[in-house]
Write a protein that holds these residues in place. Structure first.
Motif, PDB file in Angstrom:
ATOM      1  N   ASN A 227     147.993 128.347 103.188  1.00  0.00           N
ATOM      2  CA  ASN A 227     148.816 127.651 102.206  1.00  0.00           C
ATOM      3  C   ASN A 227     147.968 126.873 101.201  1.00  0.00           C
ATOM      4  O   ASN A 227     148.327 126.771 100.019  1.00  0.00           O
ATOM      5  CB  ASN A 227     149.783 126.696 102.911  1.00  0.00           C
ATOM      6  CG  ASN A 227     150.881 127.451 103.651  1.00  0.00           C
ATOM      7  OD1 ASN A 227     151.651 128.183 103.040  1.00  0.00           O
ATOM      8  ND2 ASN A 227     150.946 127.292 104.959  1.00  0.00           N
ATOM      9  N   GLY A 228     146.866 126.324 101.642  1.00  0.00           N
ATOM     10  CA  GLY A 228     145.993 125.600 100.716  1.00  0.00           C
ATOM     11  C   GLY A 228     145.449 126.507  99.631  1.00  0.00           C
ATOM     12  O   GLY A 228     145.361 126.115  98.456  1.00  0.00           O
ATOM     13  N   ASP A 286     150.517 122.546 103.694  1.00  0.00           N
ATOM     14  CA  ASP A 286     149.176 122.318 104.252  1.00  0.00           C
ATOM     15  C   ASP A 286     149.053 120.896 104.788  1.00  0.00           C
ATOM     16  O   ASP A 286     148.426 120.659 105.835  1.00  0.00           O
ATOM     17  CB  ASP A 286     148.142 122.582 103.165  1.00  0.00           C
ATOM     18  CG  ASP A 286     146.724 122.525 103.703  1.00  0.00           C
ATOM     19  OD1 ASP A 286     146.375 123.351 104.568  1.00  0.00           O
ATOM     20  OD2 ASP A 286     145.949 121.660 103.234  1.00  0.00           O
ATOM     21  N   GLU A 287     149.660 119.929 104.082  1.00  0.00           N
ATOM     22  CA  GLU A 287     149.624 118.537 104.564  1.00  0.00           C
ATOM     23  C   GLU A 287     150.423 118.410 105.868  1.00  0.00           C
ATOM     24  O   GLU A 287     150.025 117.695 106.799  1.00  0.00           O
ATOM     25  CB  GLU A 287     150.213 117.605 103.491  1.00  0.00           C
ATOM     26  CG  GLU A 287     149.536 117.662 102.133  1.00  0.00           C
ATOM     27  CD  GLU A 287     148.183 116.973 102.109  1.00  0.00           C
ATOM     28  OE1 GLU A 287     147.683 116.593 103.182  1.00  0.00           O
ATOM     29  OE2 GLU A 287     147.620 116.831 101.009  1.00  0.00           O
ATOM     30  N   LEU A 288     151.548 119.099 105.959  1.00  0.00           N
ATOM     31  CA  LEU A 288     152.359 119.054 107.182  1.00  0.00           C
ATOM     32  C   LEU A 288     151.584 119.620 108.361  1.00  0.00           C
ATOM     33  O   LEU A 288     151.618 119.050 109.468  1.00  0.00           O
ATOM     34  CB  LEU A 288     153.656 119.829 106.956  1.00  0.00           C
ATOM     35  CG  LEU A 288     154.586 119.979 108.163  1.00  0.00           C
ATOM     36  CD1 LEU A 288     155.057 118.609 108.656  1.00  0.00           C
ATOM     37  CD2 LEU A 288     155.776 120.860 107.808  1.00  0.00           C
ATOM     38  N   GLU A 289     150.892 120.731 108.115  1.00  0.00           N
ATOM     39  CA  GLU A 289     150.122 121.328 109.204  1.00  0.00           C
ATOM     40  C   GLU A 289     148.960 120.429 109.619  1.00  0.00           C
ATOM     41  O   GLU A 289     148.485 120.506 110.756  1.00  0.00           O
ATOM     42  CB  GLU A 289     149.603 122.698 108.763  1.00  0.00           C
ATOM     43  CG  GLU A 289     150.713 123.730 108.553  1.00  0.00           C
ATOM     44  CD  GLU A 289     150.201 125.027 107.974  1.00  0.00           C
ATOM     45  OE1 GLU A 289     149.021 125.044 107.527  1.00  0.00           O
ATOM     46  OE2 GLU A 289     150.968 126.019 107.914  1.00  0.00           O
ATOM     47  N   ASP A 295     151.587 112.202 102.800  1.00  0.00           N
ATOM     48  CA  ASP A 295     151.133 113.040 101.683  1.00  0.00           C
ATOM     49  C   ASP A 295     152.082 114.222 101.475  1.00  0.00           C
ATOM     50  O   ASP A 295     152.346 114.639 100.341  1.00  0.00           O
ATOM     51  CB  ASP A 295     149.722 113.559 101.946  1.00  0.00           C
ATOM     52  CG  ASP A 295     148.693 112.436 101.915  1.00  0.00           C
ATOM     53  OD1 ASP A 295     149.051 111.338 101.431  1.00  0.00           O
ATOM     54  OD2 ASP A 295     147.548 112.653 102.349  1.00  0.00           O
ATOM     55  N   GLU A 296     152.592 114.772 102.594  1.00  0.00           N
ATOM     56  CA  GLU A 296     153.543 115.871 102.462  1.00  0.00           C
ATOM     57  C   GLU A 296     154.767 115.433 101.673  1.00  0.00           C
ATOM     58  O   GLU A 296     155.236 116.146 100.755  1.00  0.00           O
ATOM     59  CB  GLU A 296     153.990 116.343 103.842  1.00  0.00           C
ATOM     60  CG  GLU A 296     155.061 117.433 103.778  1.00  0.00           C
ATOM     61  CD  GLU A 296     155.923 117.488 105.029  1.00  0.00           C
ATOM     62  OE1 GLU A 296     156.732 118.434 105.137  1.00  0.00           O
ATOM     63  OE2 GLU A 296     155.803 116.574 105.874  1.00  0.00           O
ATOM     64  N   ASN A 345     160.120 111.617 108.603  1.00  0.00           N
ATOM     65  CA  ASN A 345     159.223 110.462 108.414  1.00  0.00           C
ATOM     66  C   ASN A 345     159.949 109.163 108.681  1.00  0.00           C
ATOM     67  O   ASN A 345     159.363 108.222 109.243  1.00  0.00           O
ATOM     68  CB  ASN A 345     158.681 110.469 106.985  1.00  0.00           C
ATOM     69  CG  ASN A 345     157.545 109.471 106.813  1.00  0.00           C
ATOM     70  OD1 ASN A 345     156.548 109.530 107.532  1.00  0.00           O
ATOM     71  ND2 ASN A 345     157.708 108.537 105.886  1.00  0.00           N
ATOM     72  N   ASP A 346     161.231 109.096 108.326  1.00  0.00           N
ATOM     73  CA  ASP A 346     161.972 107.863 108.566  1.00  0.00           C
ATOM     74  C   ASP A 346     162.231 107.653 110.053  1.00  0.00           C
ATOM     75  O   ASP A 346     162.182 106.520 110.552  1.00  0.00           O
ATOM     76  CB  ASP A 346     163.312 107.900 107.813  1.00  0.00           C
ATOM     77  CG  ASP A 346     163.118 107.824 106.310  1.00  0.00           C
ATOM     78  OD1 ASP A 346     162.018 107.410 105.874  1.00  0.00           O
ATOM     79  OD2 ASP A 346     164.052 108.205 105.559  1.00  0.00           O
TER      80      ASP A 346
END
Length: 885
Positions: A227-228, A286-289, A295-296, A345-346
């Protein structure tokens, strides 16, 4: 928590195109044969028939490329375009850009029907062909099925070839496209910003194909992209779209407006936002992984904002439905993933969401480039061989121009630095000798009785040429030519004055919006003023020469006398008698011998200089640089366009052969300066030694006057020769100027006649309409009021009309019993015998042989003077005359 994400799969573009293909520039037919034949016949040493096959092939190649059929079967005509461009490369290397061949192409986005841009430029033809070749590649790419791996590869390759063709167009053809300064509608689609915009668009779509291969999963399993990396590919796509958009927006307004804003510009901007959002979305995965949930979330939020901007823009514009569907699908995916990420996230991660500026930017990865097709880089490979090159045996225009420039330079060099320099040195020596009264003073001493040989030679020359008669004839010729030149100029101005009078008369009849004559003919009037000034200055020079002749005429006439008569004019000098012999001072004789030696040395220097000038002039006649230019041209590639500047070294090397003549003149000048100094000093001593001999001085004066008369004769004849040459050249110039005035006047007259006919036809039409309106207006009252037929036929004017003024009229019967009220007949009444007095619709009654003065008033059926029927607006219109048969 659920970490499933919704993937952004591209829309099926096999049936829904979301790419742009460049349209073709529409071409128009032109007469290649006539223009090329005229150029070859007038500008080269070849005959047009030698290139008949080349011209025919040129016409067939252009016809194949400009045919409307190739817009529907693009791939079948790709080889024709390549071959035609390859031949054009060789053609523009042989012929100059302007051979009086008009090339016409429409703007690529011009709506039909549109007026094409027409230029006399082969560079324009080549640039347009390259543009259409790029359009061909783009349409081939757009036609590919991008739902499979092979289709994506071919589309990407075609897009890169289109970009390479546009890059080659920008680098090779557009810099050579010279536009006229007064062009009103320039080809803005063949400018560097416009072409660069399209090049970036082609690269963007090629990069999009690479991104699509990565996203769609058509690559082998071992080649699946992370993904990156997909985010970096999407950033590359967005970057190319942004470059394309920035290029066209930063261009001048006339160029920027050439790209349709509602479709193409909106497409570029929508795509830019789309792939910026797609890059952020892939980077968010990519941030999630990597468990960077804050950041995601930030990247998803930024991606959603970019997608919304693109989608809102697409809805307001006229972009393709597939583009709108693509960005709408991406926006839906982003919104779903954003809801999921915010919830996770919450509830779980509780990570801070950084600002947009705090997250790292996405570095782009570019997988494409502008690939220039091999046929453009090596045109000979497309043609197939040297023998197939059009006009291959013709010397290139740049080489021909280099030959012409060299010929002009060598003539100018010899004229200015050799011939004129030698003449100036001779004149300088002659002026000094005349000021010192040489060689007359020596000849008076050496030949105390009789005439010196040099004087006899000069007198014989003037006598054989019939000098005075020749000068008188030349003066008469010059006066006649000057008068004729001024007459021609006056005739040209008469033509302009006549046109101005016609224009003024036409304006009194019809209003005209064209410029007045004194405004339209300003350029011609200014030119005639320059010519008139030149002629007046020439007339002053003629007067100066005529004055020279009048002042020198008696002395020049003396040179035509017989030798015995001329000898009587020249006095003999006395001698000092010593020891019974005729002798002169020994010191004087010594100085005279030295002075004579200096004069002979000066004559030798002048003779050597004259021979040097003659050798230089003979070399000019036989000097031919063409073989050297051909040899130098052979060292260049045959498709390289040669310019005269490329042969400067060859030209300078050939001109160096004239340096020895210039050097010889310089050496002769130094030698002459030394001799002249010696002559001046020796002459001073010579004069001191014989200052007490008045007879010798008198003889010197007469001989000097005759020498001066010969010098004046040569000066006057030279001036007259120049004057005749000047007036003959001016006669040709003024004749052309007069013809230009006549053509301009005829054009203005035809234009005025056309305007008058147009306005006249409109006036006739308006008059007919007005007559019909009047008839319609009077028809209804006639039914209501039932006026008397007699009153209708009277056609009386209003009481205020000037027609009621008394004037002498005689009745048909010449009655002598008319009363004082008879002037009332001045109301423009018909004669008593006229049928107009009869009632309408009844047969005319026989005319009474003895009419009375009151009879017309009874027949006219006039109302009383106080009646309202005398109002002019109640009278019917006058009867119209029957048309002539």
């Amino acid at each position: 928590p659920s970490r499933s994400i919704t993937r952004d799969r591209p829309t099926d573009t096999a049936k829904m195109p979301n790419h742009l293909g460049i349209p073709f520039k529409k071409a128009y037919a032109t007469s290649v044969r006539a223009s090329v034949r005229d150029y070859i016949l007038g500008q080269t040493e070849d005959h047009p028939d030698a290139y008949r096959a080349d011209i025919a092939q040129w016409e067939s190649l252009r016809a194949a490329c400009c045919s409307a059929a190739w817009t529907t079967s693009t791939s079948a005509h790709g080889s024709d375009v390549d071959a035609y461009h390859a031949q054009l490369v060789f053609i523009v290397a042989k012929l100059p850009s302007d051979i009086n061949l008009e090339i016409a192409y429409c703007h690529v986005f011009a709506p039909p029907p549109s007026v094409p841009v027409t230029l006399r430029s082969l560079a324009f033809e080549r640039a347009a062909v390259l543009f259409n070749l790029a359009a061909l590649y783009s349409q081939l790419a757009a036609a590919e099925d991008r739902a499979n791996q092979d289709g994506l590869k071919r589309a990407s390759s075609y897009y890169q070839s289109a970009a390479g063709t546009l890059a080659y167009l920008n680098a090779s053809a557009i810099p050579k496209l010279r536009l006229p300064a007064d062009i009103e509608d320039p080809p803005t689609d063949l400018t560097a910003p416009f072409v660069r915009c399209l090049e970036c668009l082609m690269l963007a779509q090629a990069q999009e194909c690479a991104w699509q291969r990565a996203v769609a999963g058509v690559v082998p399993p071992s080649d699946h992209y992370k993904n990156g990396l997909i985010a970096k590919l999407a950033t590359g796509v967005a970057s190319f779209y942004a470059k394309s958009l920035d290029t066209i927006r930063s261009a001048p307004a006339q160029i920027a407006s050439s790209l349709p804003s509602k479709t193409w510009v909106a497409h570029l901007e929508t795509k830019q936002w789309h792939f910026r959002a797609a890059a952020q979305y892939r980077k968010s995965i990519d941030e999630l992984e990597g468990n960077r949930y804050g950041d995601e979330l930030r990247r998803l939020m930024d991606a959603e904002a970019d997608a919304k901007r693109g989608y809102n823009l697409a809805k307001r514009s006229s972009v393709a439905p597939a583009v709108v569907q693509d960005i709408k699908s991406l926006l839906d995916v982003l919104q779903k993933n954003l809801v999921r990420a915010q919830r996770d996230n919450d509830l779980i991660y509780h990570q801070d969401v950084p600002a947009s500026s705090a997250v790292d930017g996405i570095q782009d990865v570019v997988m494409v480039k502008s690939n220039v097709p091999p046929g453009l880089l090596d045109p000979r490979s497309v043609i197939g061989g040297t023998d197939a090159i059009l006009f291959g045996d013709m010397l290139s225009w740049g080489a021909r121009e280099a030959v012409n420039i060299y010929d002009d330079n060598k003539r100018t060099l010899v004229k200015e630095r050799i011939v004129e320099a030698a003449t100036e040195l001779d004149d300088e020596a002659d002026r000094l000798l005349r000021s010192l009264n040489l060689p007359a003073s020596l000849e008076a001493l050496e030949r105390p009785i009789g005439l010196p040989p040099s004087l006899l030679k000069k007198a014989e020359e003037v006598r054989l040429e019939q000098g005075p008669q020749r000068i008188e004839a030349y003066l008469a010729d010059i006066q006649r030519l000057a008068r004729r030149a001024m007459d021609v100029l006056d005739e040209a101005m008469d033509i302009l004055d006549s046109e101005a009078s016609e224009d003024e008369s036409a304006r009194k009849q019809f209003p005209m919006s064209r410029p007045f004559s004194h405004e339209a003919n300003q350029e011609l009037v200014a030119k005639q003023q320059r010519y008139r000034t030149i002629l007046l200055e020439a007339a002053q020079s003629d007067d100066t020469v005529r004055q020279k002749w009048e002042d020198s005429e008696p002395a020049i006439i003396n040179l035509t006398l017989d030798e015995e008569v001329l000898e009587d004019i020249v006095p003999s000098s006395t001698v000092v008698v010593r020891g019974g012999g005729a002798t002169t001072s020994s010191q004087t004789q010594i100085h005279a011998r030295v002075l004579r030696g200096h004069l002979e040395s000066l004559d030798q220097v002048k003779q050597d200089r004259s021979q040097l000038v003659a050798r230089a002039q003979r070399l000019v006649e036989v000097d031919n640089i063409k073989p050297s230019i051909i040899e130098a041209a052979s060292r260049f590639d045959r498709w390289e366009e040669l310019t005269p500047e490329m042969f400067v070294d060859v030209s300078d090397g050939e001109l160096a052969k004239y340096d020895r003549f210039i050097q010889g003149l310089a050496e002769g000048q130094k030698k002459q300066e030394g001799i002249l100094e010696a002559i001046k000093s020796t002459n001073e001593r010579f004069l001191l030694s014989r200052k007490d001999d008045p007879a010798v001085k008198q003889r010197e004066i007469v001989l000097h006057d005759l020498d001066m008369a010969y010098a004046k004769y040569r000066e006057i004849t030279r001036n007259l020769d120049e004057g005749r040459k000047f007036y003959n050249e001016m006669a040709s110039i003024l004749s052309r100027f007069k013809e230009a005035c006549r053509l301009w006047s005829n054009q203005r007259s035809q234009e005025a006649q056309s305007l008058c006919r147009s306005l006249g036809s409109l006036s006739i039409h308006d008059a007919r309409c007005a007559d019909q309106i009047n008839l319609d207006r009077h028809a209804e009252p006639a039914k209501l009021e039932q006026p008397s037929p007699r009153k209708h036929k009277a056609n009386l004017p209003s009481l205020s009309s000037e027609e009621w003024e008394p004037q002498e009229l005689s009745s048909p019967a010449q009655s002598s019993t008319a009363t004082s009220s008879r002037p009332t007949q001045k109301a423009n009444l018909p004669s008593l015998s006229s049928a107009e007095w009869e009632p309408q619709g009844s047969s005319p009654r026989p005319h009474s042989p003895t009419p009375t003065p009151s009879r017309p008033r009874q027949k006219a059926n006039l109302p009383s003077l106080s009646s309202q029927e005398w109002e002019a607006n109640n009278l019917p219109p006058p009867p119209r005359a029957a048309p002539e048969q």
